[in-house]
Design an enzyme around this catalytic site. Structure first.
Site, PDB file in Angstrom:
ATOM      1  N   ASP A   4       0.871  -1.169   0.000  1.00  0.00           N
ATOM      2  CA  ASP A   4       0.000   0.000   0.000  1.00  0.00           C
ATOM      3  C   ASP A   4       0.911   1.223   0.000  1.00  0.00           C
ATOM      4  O   ASP A   4       2.102   1.126   0.329  1.00  0.00           O
ATOM      5  CB  ASP A   4      -0.893  -0.046   1.244  1.00  0.00           C
ATOM      6  CG  ASP A   4      -1.756   1.187   1.390  1.00  0.00           C
ATOM      7  OD1 ASP A   4      -2.428   1.557   0.405  1.00  0.00           O
ATOM      8  OD2 ASP A   4      -1.749   1.796   2.474  1.00  0.00           O
TER       9      ASP A   4
ATOM     10  N   ASP B  60      -0.231   5.053   0.863  1.00  0.00           N
ATOM     11  CA  ASP B  60      -0.492   6.110   1.840  1.00  0.00           C
ATOM     12  C   ASP B  60      -0.426   5.585   3.262  1.00  0.00           C
ATOM     13  O   ASP B  60      -1.062   4.581   3.610  1.00  0.00           O
ATOM     14  CB  ASP B  60      -1.858   6.737   1.574  1.00  0.00           C
ATOM     15  CG  ASP B  60      -1.921   7.390   0.204  1.00  0.00           C
ATOM     16  OD1 ASP B  60      -0.991   8.136  -0.129  1.00  0.00           O
ATOM     17  OD2 ASP B  60      -2.889   7.139  -0.540  1.00  0.00           O
TER      18      ASP B  60
ATOM     19  N   ASP C 283      -1.357  -0.353   6.109  1.00  0.00           N
ATOM     20  CA  ASP C 283      -1.705   0.250   7.394  1.00  0.00           C
ATOM     21  C   ASP C 283      -3.200   0.214   7.696  1.00  0.00           C
ATOM     22  O   ASP C 283      -3.610   0.526   8.816  1.00  0.00           O
ATOM     23  CB  ASP C 283      -1.291   1.727   7.395  1.00  0.00           C
ATOM     24  CG  ASP C 283      -2.204   2.559   6.485  1.00  0.00           C
ATOM     25  OD1 ASP C 283      -2.976   3.390   7.002  1.00  0.00           O
ATOM     26  OD2 ASP C 283      -2.176   2.345   5.265  1.00  0.00           O
TER      27      ASP C 283
END
Length: 218
Positions: free
Chosen positions: A7, A9, A180
Site C-alpha cells: 500500500d 499512503d 496500514d
C-alpha cells in the site's frame, strides 16, 4: 519471481497523498478553501472509519483535474512532488523496498489513490509497477471520471488478479502485502505473507488475532 506488494499512503509514505494533494490545491488557490477543505477532511475521516463511498469521493477529488488545463495540473503535480511528497517519504520504507529489491522480488504498489497523484511517487520510490485508480481521458484531457474498477477494498483483489493474468512470469505464491489500513483487510487475507504497518486500530486488532506481523516504518 516473488511478489512484494505495498500500500502507499501511510505505509510507504508518512501521510495520505490524496488528502495532501487536496490541501496543496487549497494552498495555491486552485480550489475554494472552506468548502473544499471541509469535504476533503470528511472524506479522509470516512476512509479511516472504513465507510468511504469511493465513487462519491472520486467525483469530488477528480474534478480539479477536469476543470483545469492538463499542462497546468501537471505543473502543479511537479511542484507538489517537490514541495510536499519529498518530505513525507519514509527512510525506513525506502530501506524495506531496498531489502525486497536486493532479494530479487518484484515490487508492486497497489493503492486506492488515483494514478495522476501516485505515478510520480511510485517512480520516485523505484518500484516495478503500480496499480492505482485509473482516470478517464478524452482528447488528452482528464474528464474527471473513473476508468475501470477502483483499486479500493475488494477492488484491490480484482485489479491484482487481472494484473497477474498479464504477468504470468510472476506468482502470487508467497507474496507479501504491507498495509496500514482496515480497508486492505480483504487483500491481506488473500496473500501468504500479510504485514500490518503502523496499523489503524481495526487492522491492529485483526493482525493480533490472526498472528500477522506488525511493524513500524515511522
Amino acid at each position: 519471481m516473488q511478489l512484494a506488494i505495498f500500500d502507499l499512503d501511510n505505509t510507504l509514505i508518512g501521510d495520505d497523498s490524496d488528502h495532501r494533494w487536496g490541501e496543496y490545491l487549497i494552498s495555491i488557490g486552485a480550489v475554494e478553501e472552506r468548502a473544499y477543505r471541509a469535504a476533503n477532511d470528511r472524506y479522509l475521516a470516512d476512509y479511516q472509519a472504513g465507510t468511504l463511498d469511493i465513487n462519491e469521493y472520486l467525483e469530488f477529488s477528480l474534478k480539479p483535474l477536469a476543470d483545469n488545463p492538463r499542462e497546468q495540473v501537471e505543473q502543479w503535480r511537479r511542484d507538489f512532488m517537490r514541495d510536499v511528497v519529498e518530505e513525507i517519504i519514509l527512510p525506513k520504507a525506502e530501506a524495506l523496498l531496498k531489502k525486497h529489491r536486493e532479494a530479487g522480488d518484484y515490487l508492486l504498489i497497489i493503492t486506492a489513490t488515483n494514478r495522476f497523484v501516485t505515478a510520480p511517487i511510485a517512480e520516485r520510490l523505484g518500484v516495478d509497477d503500480l496499480i492505482a485508480i485509473e482516470l478517464e481521458e478524452h482528447d488528452g484531457h482528464y474528464t474527471g471520471q473513473l476508468a475501470g474498477i477502483p483499486s479500493f477494498r475488494e477492488g484491490k483483489i480484482t485489479r491484482l488478479e487481472h494484473w497477474l493474468t498479464q504477468h504470468p512470469e510472476i506468482t502470487r505464491d508467497g507474496a507479501w502485502f504491507y498495509s496500514d489500513s482496515r480497508n486492505d483487510i480483504p487483500l491481506l487475507e488473500r496473500v501468504d505473507r500479510p504485514v500490518a504497518v503502523d496499523p489503524d486500530d481495526v487492522l491492529a486488532a485483526e493482525a493480533r488475532a490472526r498472528d500477522w506481523p506488525i511493524i513500524s516504518l515511522r
